[in-house]
Design a protein around this motif. Structure first.
Motif, PDB file in Angstrom:
ATOM      1  N   MET A 292      -2.685  14.405   2.536  1.00  0.00           N
ATOM      2  CA  MET A 292      -2.575  13.457   1.441  1.00  0.00           C
ATOM      3  C   MET A 292      -1.179  13.536   0.890  1.00  0.00           C
ATOM      4  O   MET A 292      -0.687  12.346   0.507  1.00  0.00           O
ATOM      5  CB  MET A 292      -3.442  13.322   0.431  1.00  0.00           C
ATOM      6  N   LYS A 293      -0.539  14.460   0.744  1.00  0.00           N
ATOM      7  CA  LYS A 293       0.715  14.706   0.128  1.00  0.00           C
ATOM      8  C   LYS A 293       0.879  14.020  -1.112  1.00  0.00           C
ATOM      9  O   LYS A 293      -0.090  14.100  -1.985  1.00  0.00           O
ATOM     10  CB  LYS A 293       1.850  14.485   1.175  1.00  0.00           C
ATOM     11  N   LYS A 294       1.608  13.178  -1.467  1.00  0.00           N
ATOM     12  CA  LYS A 294       1.876  12.605  -2.788  1.00  0.00           C
ATOM     13  C   LYS A 294       1.110  11.149  -2.658  1.00  0.00           C
ATOM     14  O   LYS A 294       1.759  10.685  -3.594  1.00  0.00           O
ATOM     15  CB  LYS A 294       3.318  12.744  -3.406  1.00  0.00           C
ATOM     16  N   GLY A 295       0.511  11.248  -2.021  1.00  0.00           N
ATOM     17  CA  GLY A 295       0.071   9.528  -1.866  1.00  0.00           C
ATOM     18  C   GLY A 295      -0.386   8.868  -0.584  1.00  0.00           C
ATOM     19  O   GLY A 295      -0.656   7.592  -0.567  1.00  0.00           O
ATOM     20  N   LYS A 296      -0.499   9.589   0.555  1.00  0.00           N
ATOM     21  CA  LYS A 296      -0.891   8.974   1.733  1.00  0.00           C
ATOM     22  C   LYS A 296      -2.439   9.008   1.834  1.00  0.00           C
ATOM     23  O   LYS A 296      -2.987  10.017   1.733  1.00  0.00           O
ATOM     24  CB  LYS A 296      -0.195   9.772   3.017  1.00  0.00           C
ATOM     25  N   ALA A 297      -2.958   7.918   1.970  1.00  0.00           N
ATOM     26  CA  ALA A 297      -4.328   7.697   2.046  1.00  0.00           C
ATOM     27  C   ALA A 297      -4.773   8.428   3.410  1.00  0.00           C
ATOM     28  O   ALA A 297      -4.132   8.350   4.430  1.00  0.00           O
ATOM     29  CB  ALA A 297      -4.823   6.121   2.156  1.00  0.00           C
TER      30      ALA A 297
ATOM     31  N   PRO B 141      11.663  -2.956   7.360  1.00  0.00           N
ATOM     32  CA  PRO B 141      10.918  -3.460   8.430  1.00  0.00           C
ATOM     33  C   PRO B 141       9.448  -3.765   8.220  1.00  0.00           C
ATOM     34  O   PRO B 141       8.811  -4.676   8.399  1.00  0.00           O
ATOM     35  CB  PRO B 141      11.197  -2.555   9.545  1.00  0.00           C
ATOM     36  N   TYR B 142       8.910  -2.585   7.475  1.00  0.00           N
ATOM     37  CA  TYR B 142       7.432  -2.525   7.332  1.00  0.00           C
ATOM     38  C   TYR B 142       7.246  -3.527   6.249  1.00  0.00           C
ATOM     39  O   TYR B 142       6.142  -3.983   6.140  1.00  0.00           O
ATOM     40  CB  TYR B 142       7.034  -1.091   6.711  1.00  0.00           C
ATOM     41  N   LEU B 143       7.879  -3.776   5.153  1.00  0.00           N
ATOM     42  CA  LEU B 143       7.857  -4.719   4.192  1.00  0.00           C
ATOM     43  C   LEU B 143       7.887  -6.201   4.539  1.00  0.00           C
ATOM     44  O   LEU B 143       7.057  -7.028   4.412  1.00  0.00           O
ATOM     45  CB  LEU B 143       8.595  -4.329   2.851  1.00  0.00           C
ATOM     46  N   ARG B 144       8.760  -6.206   5.464  1.00  0.00           N
ATOM     47  CA  ARG B 144       9.018  -7.705   6.008  1.00  0.00           C
ATOM     48  C   ARG B 144       7.564  -7.866   6.994  1.00  0.00           C
ATOM     49  O   ARG B 144       7.182  -9.121   6.887  1.00  0.00           O
ATOM     50  CB  ARG B 144      10.066  -7.676   6.910  1.00  0.00           C
ATOM     51  N   LEU B 145       7.139  -6.887   7.601  1.00  0.00           N
ATOM     52  CA  LEU B 145       5.879  -7.289   8.522  1.00  0.00           C
ATOM     53  C   LEU B 145       4.591  -7.582   7.517  1.00  0.00           C
ATOM     54  O   LEU B 145       3.977  -8.148   7.867  1.00  0.00           O
ATOM     55  CB  LEU B 145       5.617  -6.019   9.360  1.00  0.00           C
ATOM     56  N   LEU B 146       4.564  -6.713   6.446  1.00  0.00           N
ATOM     57  CA  LEU B 146       3.472  -6.867   5.561  1.00  0.00           C
ATOM     58  C   LEU B 146       3.675  -8.460   4.943  1.00  0.00           C
ATOM     59  O   LEU B 146       2.516  -9.027   5.065  1.00  0.00           O
ATOM     60  CB  LEU B 146       3.554  -5.891   4.450  1.00  0.00           C
ATOM     61  N   ARG B 147       4.596  -9.072   4.745  1.00  0.00           N
ATOM     62  CA  ARG B 147       4.827 -10.267   4.090  1.00  0.00           C
ATOM     63  C   ARG B 147       4.259 -11.293   5.069  1.00  0.00           C
ATOM     64  O   ARG B 147       3.566 -12.175   5.057  1.00  0.00           O
ATOM     65  CB  ARG B 147       6.250 -10.673   3.732  1.00  0.00           C
TER      66      ARG B 147
ATOM     67  N   GLU C 103      -4.505   1.664  12.480  1.00  0.00           N
ATOM     68  CA  GLU C 103      -4.002   2.829  11.729  1.00  0.00           C
ATOM     69  C   GLU C 103      -2.253   2.471  11.491  1.00  0.00           C
ATOM     70  O   GLU C 103      -1.853   2.977  10.363  1.00  0.00           O
ATOM     71  CB  GLU C 103      -3.908   4.143  12.685  1.00  0.00           C
ATOM     72  N   GLU C 104      -1.732   1.713  12.490  1.00  0.00           N
ATOM     73  CA  GLU C 104      -0.350   1.263  12.286  1.00  0.00           C
ATOM     74  C   GLU C 104      -0.098   0.305  11.083  1.00  0.00           C
ATOM     75  O   GLU C 104       0.896   0.488  10.373  1.00  0.00           O
ATOM     76  CB  GLU C 104       0.313   0.689  13.561  1.00  0.00           C
ATOM     77  N   LYS C 105      -1.056  -0.201  10.947  1.00  0.00           N
ATOM     78  CA  LYS C 105      -1.123  -1.509   9.866  1.00  0.00           C
ATOM     79  C   LYS C 105      -1.157  -0.823   8.626  1.00  0.00           C
ATOM     80  O   LYS C 105      -0.549  -1.000   7.624  1.00  0.00           O
ATOM     81  CB  LYS C 105      -1.932  -2.532  10.098  1.00  0.00           C
ATOM     82  N   LEU C 106      -2.316  -0.017   8.398  1.00  0.00           N
ATOM     83  CA  LEU C 106      -2.280   0.835   7.260  1.00  0.00           C
ATOM     84  C   LEU C 106      -1.271   1.648   6.911  1.00  0.00           C
ATOM     85  O   LEU C 106      -1.014   1.954   5.847  1.00  0.00           O
ATOM     86  CB  LEU C 106      -3.717   1.835   7.760  1.00  0.00           C
ATOM     87  N   LEU C 107      -0.434   2.230   7.848  1.00  0.00           N
ATOM     88  CA  LEU C 107       0.770   3.088   7.650  1.00  0.00           C
ATOM     89  C   LEU C 107       1.719   2.255   6.985  1.00  0.00           C
ATOM     90  O   LEU C 107       2.426   2.498   5.820  1.00  0.00           O
ATOM     91  CB  LEU C 107       1.233   3.634   8.876  1.00  0.00           C
ATOM     92  N   GLU C 108       1.917   0.906   7.302  1.00  0.00           N
ATOM     93  CA  GLU C 108       2.806  -0.317   6.786  1.00  0.00           C
ATOM     94  C   GLU C 108       2.581  -0.278   5.372  1.00  0.00           C
ATOM     95  O   GLU C 108       3.360  -0.316   4.505  1.00  0.00           O
ATOM     96  CB  GLU C 108       2.720  -1.355   7.435  1.00  0.00           C
ATOM     97  N   ILE C 109       1.339  -0.568   4.887  1.00  0.00           N
ATOM     98  CA  ILE C 109       0.925  -0.710   3.677  1.00  0.00           C
ATOM     99  C   ILE C 109       0.916   0.439   2.745  1.00  0.00           C
ATOM    100  O   ILE C 109       1.444   0.211   1.598  1.00  0.00           O
ATOM    101  CB  ILE C 109      -0.713  -1.368   3.497  1.00  0.00           C
ATOM    102  N   ASN C 110       0.700   1.682   3.478  1.00  0.00           N
ATOM    103  CA  ASN C 110       0.820   2.907   2.641  1.00  0.00           C
ATOM    104  C   ASN C 110       2.401   3.136   2.153  1.00  0.00           C
ATOM    105  O   ASN C 110       2.532   3.362   0.974  1.00  0.00           O
ATOM    106  CB  ASN C 110       0.290   4.124   3.426  1.00  0.00           C
ATOM    107  N   GLN C 111       3.197   3.094   3.134  1.00  0.00           N
ATOM    108  CA  GLN C 111       4.651   3.018   2.839  1.00  0.00           C
ATOM    109  C   GLN C 111       5.211   2.294   1.687  1.00  0.00           C
ATOM    110  O   GLN C 111       5.963   2.592   0.884  1.00  0.00           O
ATOM    111  CB  GLN C 111       5.201   2.756   4.400  1.00  0.00           C
ATOM    112  N   ALA C 112       4.858   0.900   1.873  1.00  0.00           N
ATOM    113  CA  ALA C 112       4.982  -0.164   0.787  1.00  0.00           C
ATOM    114  C   ALA C 112       4.692   0.258  -0.435  1.00  0.00           C
ATOM    115  O   ALA C 112       5.395   0.239  -1.398  1.00  0.00           O
ATOM    116  CB  ALA C 112       4.510  -1.562   1.329  1.00  0.00           C
ATOM    117  N   LEU C 113       3.393   0.573  -0.572  1.00  0.00           N
ATOM    118  CA  LEU C 113       2.707   1.134  -1.897  1.00  0.00           C
ATOM    119  C   LEU C 113       3.513   2.107  -2.567  1.00  0.00           C
ATOM    120  O   LEU C 113       3.964   2.291  -3.808  1.00  0.00           O
ATOM    121  CB  LEU C 113       1.306   1.549  -1.780  1.00  0.00           C
TER     122      LEU C 113
END
Length: 422
Positions: free
Chosen positions: A226-231, A377-383, A337-347
């Motif tokens: 989990m480190k400091k916040g990875k789901a 890039p991951y924030l643009r993809l999320l939007r 999993e790739e999409k979840l990683l995008e959200i996690n990075q942005a959060l």
């Protein structure tokens, strides 16, 4: 910092509209291009309004946000000095605007780097300074844009004692090689290990206050994942300790709203696509009258509906956020999993502030996130993939709103599927 040069300006169609001999003045957050003569006020360009820049044959070119192109030349024997000064000023701007320096500064080293994509293609290399922070490593190249590696998404670090190299493997698939570190080689990789060990120990100590019934061995394994916040997926959590999933659910799903949402969405998928997150850092936005010491959230992938849902359940802005899986072809289940990683990075990057996910760019143009919207890039993809949210304020028409979200997330029928229906 002032350099004499010549510069040309082209409109979006490529037509030359300006050509001057003058100077460039490099400031803290911007630079000015001015022609000769006291009456020429020139124009100021903010680093944040400048797209990626390129260098070739002692020319520097870049485009602005409104697609105007600039070409700088005739810097003479000061060309290399200009590149160093220009890069240094832009990178200091990037460090601040993209929230790269995560945690306390630890140490700085110097050497060469090379980045390979997940397809084993070299995408960047050069000489740089490596700044180690408490939760991230920032690479500041001499003549390229700086970027940060979050330790939350660091898979492993390999040390090559024979060739004096350090190799970092990231969750996103990138591999970064650190070379020619000179006498700093041993200290660099030892300091990296020391920072990670210190971080893990702090996470374990914090988790002891949250997950009281579990021993250190269990919490060390959880901290590693989990480190400091990875789901972490329920499947992995269960492997660590079969009692851990229920204990974490009790903490993450601490009220009726989050429990009801979680129960509805989790019925639509399997435990491999259900992730729970606990960050031992407090959220940036605290509920009135409550002082939270940690943040909690969950992610659920629903590939059959081409949908991923994420909800912050403790702190931040309440509500379930929905994102569709964008792809030209393939199976959505392979992309969850790739999409979840995008959200996690942005959060984690935005400290659980979610307004940058869905608000109109015009509303965010004066916010501290305006540059991150262009550069990450991951924030643009999320939007692009955002299809709606369900908040505590629209629970009355929940079924209708959820049906609308499912409709927006639907995959477009393929040609073969359309033919089958005929």
């Amino acid at each position: 910092m002032i350099y004499n040069l010549k510069y040309k300006k082209f409109n979006p169609s490529g037509k030359l509209i300006l050509e001057k001999e003058g100077e460039i003045v490099i400031n803290k957050d911007n630079f000015q291009l001015k022609g000769k003569g006291a009456g020429d006020i020139g124009e100021t360009i903010v680093f944040g309004d400048m797209k990626e820049w390129q260098t070739k044959d002692e020319y520097v070119s870049f485009a602005s946000l409104n697609k105007e192109k600039y070409v700088l030349s005739h810097l003479g024997n000061l060309y290399n000095d200009f590149l160093l000064d220009f890069s240094r000023a832009r990178n200091e701007f990037l460090l601040k605007s993209l929230f790269m320096s995560d945690g306390e500064f630890v140490e700085e080293y110097e050497g060469d780097f090379e980045i390979f994509s997940k397809y084993d293609k070299s995408i960047s290399h050069g000489h740089a300074k490596f700044r180690i922070f408490e939760n991230s490593l920032v690479i500041v190249p001499d003549t390229r844009d700086a970027f940060a590696i979050s330790f939350n998404f660091l898979k492993r670090v390999d040390i090559d004692e024979e060739f004096y190299e350090v190799h970092m493997f990231l969750d996103q698939g990138f591999i970064i090689h650190f070379k020619r570190l000179g006498t700093g080689f041993s200290e660099f990789h030892e300091k990296l290990g020391e920072v990670q060990q210190k971080t893990y120990q702090k996470i374990v100590d914090d988790l002891k206050e949250i997950l009281l019934e579990f021993d250190s061995a269990t919490l060390i394994k959880l901290a590693y994942e989990m480190k400091k916040g990875k789901a972490v997926s329920l499947k992995k959590i269960k492997k660590i300790n079969d009692k851990l999933p229920d204990a974490m659910k009790e903490i993450v799903l601490h009220d009726e709203l989050s429990k009801n949402h979680f129960e509805t969405f989790s019925k639509m998928t399997n435990e491999e696509n259900i992730y729970l997150g606990i960050s031992t850092d407090p959220p940036k936005h605290q509920p009135a009258g409550i002082n939270l010491s940690y943040s909690t959230w969950y992610f659920i992938g629903i590939p059959e509906k081409n949908l991923v849902v994420g909800e912050i359940t403790n702190g931040g802005y309440r509500g379930a956020y929905f994102f569709k899986i964008i792809m030209e072809k393939g199976d959505p289940a392979e992309k969850v999993e790739e999409k979840l990683l995008e959200i996690n990075q942005a959060l984690l990057k935005l400290k659980f502030v979610t307004t940058a996910f869905y608000k109109d760019k015009r509303e965010l143009r004066r916010s501290i996130y305006r540059f991150a919207l262009r550069k990450l890039p991951y924030l643009r993809l999320l939007r692009r993939s955002y299809v709606g949210r369900l908040t505590p304020f629209n629970e009355v028409d929940w079924d209708k709103r959820f049906a609308d979200i499912l409709k927006k997330a639907e995959l477009a029928p393929t040609i073969s599927a359309s033919i089958d229906k005929i």
